[in-house]
Design a protein around this motif. Structure first.
Motif, short mmCIF file in Angstrom:
data_model
loop_
_atom_site.label_atom_id
_atom_site.label_comp_id
_atom_site.label_asym_id
_atom_site.label_seq_id
_atom_site.Cartn_x
_atom_site.Cartn_y
_atom_site.Cartn_z
N LEU A 91 22.80 71.46 55.57
CA LEU A 91 24.09 71.09 54.99
C LEU A 91 25.22 71.87 55.65
CD1 LEU A 91 23.06 71.11 51.20
CD2 LEU A 91 23.09 69.16 52.77
N SER A 92 25.00 73.16 55.85
CA SER A 92 26.03 74.01 56.45
C SER A 92 26.28 73.62 57.90
CB SER A 92 25.63 75.48 56.35
OG SER A 92 25.55 75.88 54.99
N GLY A 93 25.21 73.30 58.62
CA GLY A 93 25.37 72.85 60.00
C GLY A 93 26.21 71.59 60.09
N ALA A 94 26.06 70.71 59.10
CA ALA A 94 26.84 69.47 59.09
C ALA A 94 28.34 69.77 58.92
CB ALA A 94 26.35 68.56 57.97
N ALA A 100 31.26 68.70 61.47
CA ALA A 100 32.43 67.93 61.04
C ALA A 100 33.71 68.54 61.61
CB ALA A 100 32.50 67.90 59.51
N LEU A 101 33.76 69.86 61.67
CA LEU A 101 34.93 70.53 62.23
C LEU A 101 34.99 70.35 63.75
CD1 LEU A 101 35.01 73.83 60.13
CD2 LEU A 101 36.25 71.69 59.75
N ILE A 102 33.83 70.25 64.38
CA ILE A 102 33.80 69.95 65.82
C ILE A 102 34.31 68.53 66.05
CG2 ILE A 102 32.24 69.55 67.77
CD1 ILE A 102 30.61 71.97 66.71
N ASP A 103 33.90 67.59 65.20
CA ASP A 103 34.41 66.22 65.30
C ASP A 103 35.94 66.19 65.24
OD1 ASP A 103 32.07 64.77 65.61
OD2 ASP A 103 31.82 64.34 63.48
N GLU A 104 36.51 67.07 64.43
CA GLU A 104 37.96 67.10 64.24
C GLU A 104 38.69 67.90 65.32
OE1 GLU A 104 38.59 68.58 60.30
OE2 GLU A 104 37.68 66.83 59.34
N GLY A 105 37.93 68.52 66.20
CA GLY A 105 38.54 69.30 67.27
C GLY A 105 38.98 70.69 66.86
N LYS A 106 38.58 71.11 65.68
CA LYS A 106 38.94 72.45 65.21
C LYS A 106 38.02 73.53 65.77
CE LYS A 106 41.26 71.25 60.86
NZ LYS A 106 41.31 69.79 61.01
N LEU A 107 36.82 73.13 66.17
CA LEU A 107 35.84 74.06 66.74
C LEU A 107 35.12 73.38 67.89
CD1 LEU A 107 34.05 75.64 63.62
CD2 LEU A 107 35.67 76.78 65.15
N SER A 108 34.49 74.20 68.72
CA SER A 108 33.57 73.72 69.75
C SER A 108 32.34 74.61 69.71
CB SER A 108 34.23 73.80 71.12
OG SER A 108 33.27 73.65 72.16
N ALA A 161 34.85 78.98 60.03
CA ALA A 161 35.25 77.68 59.48
C ALA A 161 36.39 77.85 58.48
CB ALA A 161 34.05 77.00 58.83
N GLU A 162 36.30 78.89 57.66
CA GLU A 162 37.38 79.16 56.71
C GLU A 162 38.69 79.48 57.44
OE1 GLU A 162 35.30 80.78 52.63
OE2 GLU A 162 36.08 82.27 54.04
N ILE A 163 38.59 80.26 58.51
CA ILE A 163 39.79 80.69 59.24
C ILE A 163 40.49 79.49 59.89
CG2 ILE A 163 40.56 81.96 61.30
CD1 ILE A 163 38.45 84.09 60.56
N VAL A 164 39.73 78.61 60.54
CA VAL A 164 40.37 77.51 61.28
C VAL A 164 40.92 76.42 60.36
CG1 VAL A 164 38.97 77.93 63.34
CG2 VAL A 164 38.21 76.22 61.66
N THR A 165 40.48 76.40 59.11
CA THR A 165 40.96 75.38 58.18
C THR A 165 41.87 75.93 57.09
OG1 THR A 165 39.03 75.64 56.72
CG2 THR A 165 38.87 74.02 58.53
N THR A 194 35.05 74.44 49.33
CA THR A 194 36.01 73.34 49.44
C THR A 194 35.75 72.53 50.69
OG1 THR A 194 37.71 74.57 48.22
CG2 THR A 194 38.47 72.79 49.66
N LEU A 195 35.49 73.20 51.80
CA LEU A 195 35.17 72.50 53.05
C LEU A 195 33.93 71.64 52.91
CD1 LEU A 195 35.79 75.13 55.86
CD2 LEU A 195 36.93 72.94 55.57
N PHE A 196 32.88 72.24 52.34
CA PHE A 196 31.65 71.49 52.15
C PHE A 196 31.87 70.26 51.28
CE2 PHE A 196 27.90 70.75 49.40
CZ PHE A 196 27.06 70.22 50.36
N ASN A 197 32.62 70.43 50.21
CA ASN A 197 32.89 69.31 49.31
C ASN A 197 33.62 68.19 50.06
OD1 ASN A 197 31.74 70.73 47.21
ND2 ASN A 197 33.69 71.34 46.29
#
Length: 351
Positions: free
Chosen positions: A83-86, A90-98, A181-185, A191-194
């Motif tokens: 679940l956490s990997g997903a 999702a953040l990689i899909d959005e371009g927030k991470l690589s 993930a918390e920092i980039v969002t 909240t991110l997981f939800n």
């Protein structure tokens, strides 16, 4: 009036046929009597409490409930990693991470302590160089926030190997990725997981360990078998759940790709899978899930993410199968039976 009643009836039928929350499995030309018998004969390893759910093409084809129901909620330990990997994907899909981003890009403290060159890929494939769990157990502390726990990892937890060279299964490295993930969002992990996974997959799942402010990214989720199956169906459907895209196809492909890059397997609870086409080969890891059934050509056939307390989810993209074994036992007691059970189900479906 009659027209209105007919429309109401049609809506009710549509509502109940579009979901795999149906009370009973759909009629399929599969005889699962041997699976029933196997579960009955192995109840002791499941401490007399087990749920087994299997769907194909998002339709429930097998359900077994013994002293647990598919809606009962339990802590699922390392099944949380998938679940956490997903969320990360999702953040990689959005371009927030690589996956090639380094920790130091977001957490300069890690650079200060000579750990800044670890990548997101390495954090989520247990090849970061950290020990599996930190000796200080920062990721399990209920008196810290996620930020405080990760800062403590930077300052106090020594790397045991150069990043990318060695596989050590555990929780420490994923904790770092969760903080990034918390920092980039600018949002909390829950909240991110939800937003990214739970809501679009119609899941109810909470990171209850260690505490809401220091969620155990690698093992803290409490959910039900029914809810987790929704997530698995999204994976099988290449990122789509009930006609809504949750993850890109490229994210799903990345999830199911070997991310360990030849690292030496030093510490793993899951060294081999005897039902694989290469039963003596070391089980490798993608993003949050084990690549544990591989044919002789090296093609991934099944992936999974078993947890310490016996939860055993898996998916078979070739045959569009998603399954979960939900129980009250421990991985070391039940895992062999769960692997055998998966093989039986696979053989029946592909026969």
């Amino acid at each position: 009036m009659k027209t209105k009643n007919i429309l109401t009836y049609v809506c009710i039928i549509v509502l109940f046929t579009c979901c795999t929350d149906a009370i009973s499995p759909i009629s399929k030309p599969y005889n699962f009597s041997t699976v029933d018998e196997f579960i009955t004969n192995n109840l002791s390893v499941y401490k007399n409490s087990v749920v087994v759910l299997v769907s194909q093409n998002s339709q429930l084809i097998y359900k077994k409930e013994i002293n647990l129901t598919m809606n009962d909620k339990r802590v699922i330990a390392s099944a949380s990693k998938w679940l956490s990997g997903a969320v990360i994907l999702a953040l990689i899909d959005e371009g927030k991470l690589s996956l090639t981003d380094t920790v130091g890009k977001f957490l300069p403290l890690f650079t200060q302590y000579h750990k800044g060159n670890i990548t997101i890929r390495q954090l989520f494939s247990h090849t970061s160089g950290f020990p599996g769990d930190s000796p200080e157990k920062y990721e399990y502390r209920n008196d810290l926030t996620l930020a405080q726990a990760v800062d403590s990892l930077a300052i106090h937890t020594a790397l045991t190997h150069p990043p990318g060279t060695t596989f050590n299964y555990g929780s420490a490295s994923m904790h770092v990725a969760g903080r990034i993930a918390e920092i980039v969002t600018g949002k909390s992990w829950q909240t991110l997981f939800n937003e990214k996974i739970a809501s679009p997959c119609s899941m109810q799942a909470q990171y209850i360990l260690a505490n809401p402010k220091n969620p155990l990214i690698a093992g803290g989720v409490r959910t039900s078998a029914r809810d987790y199956l929704n997530f698995l169906e999204m994976i099988v459907n290449k990122g789509v759940f009930r006609n809504k895209r949750v993850l890109s196809e490229s994210a799903i492909a990345e999830m199911q790709k070997d991310q360990t890059n030849g690292a030496v397997i030093e510490n793993t609870p899951y060294p081999t899978n005897p039902t694989s086409g290469q039963p003596s080969a070391s089980v490798r890891y993608g993003i949050g899930n084990w690549l544990d059934i591989v044919d002789i050509s090296g093609t991934i056939q099944e992936t999974s993410s078993p947890g310490l307390f016996g939860t055993h989810p898996w998916q078979d993209p070739k045959h569009k199968l998603a399954g979960i074994i939900f129980t009250r036992t421990e991985h070391k007691i039940s895992n062999a039976a769960s692997i055998q059970l998966r093989a039986m189900i696979r053989d029946i479906v592909v026969r």
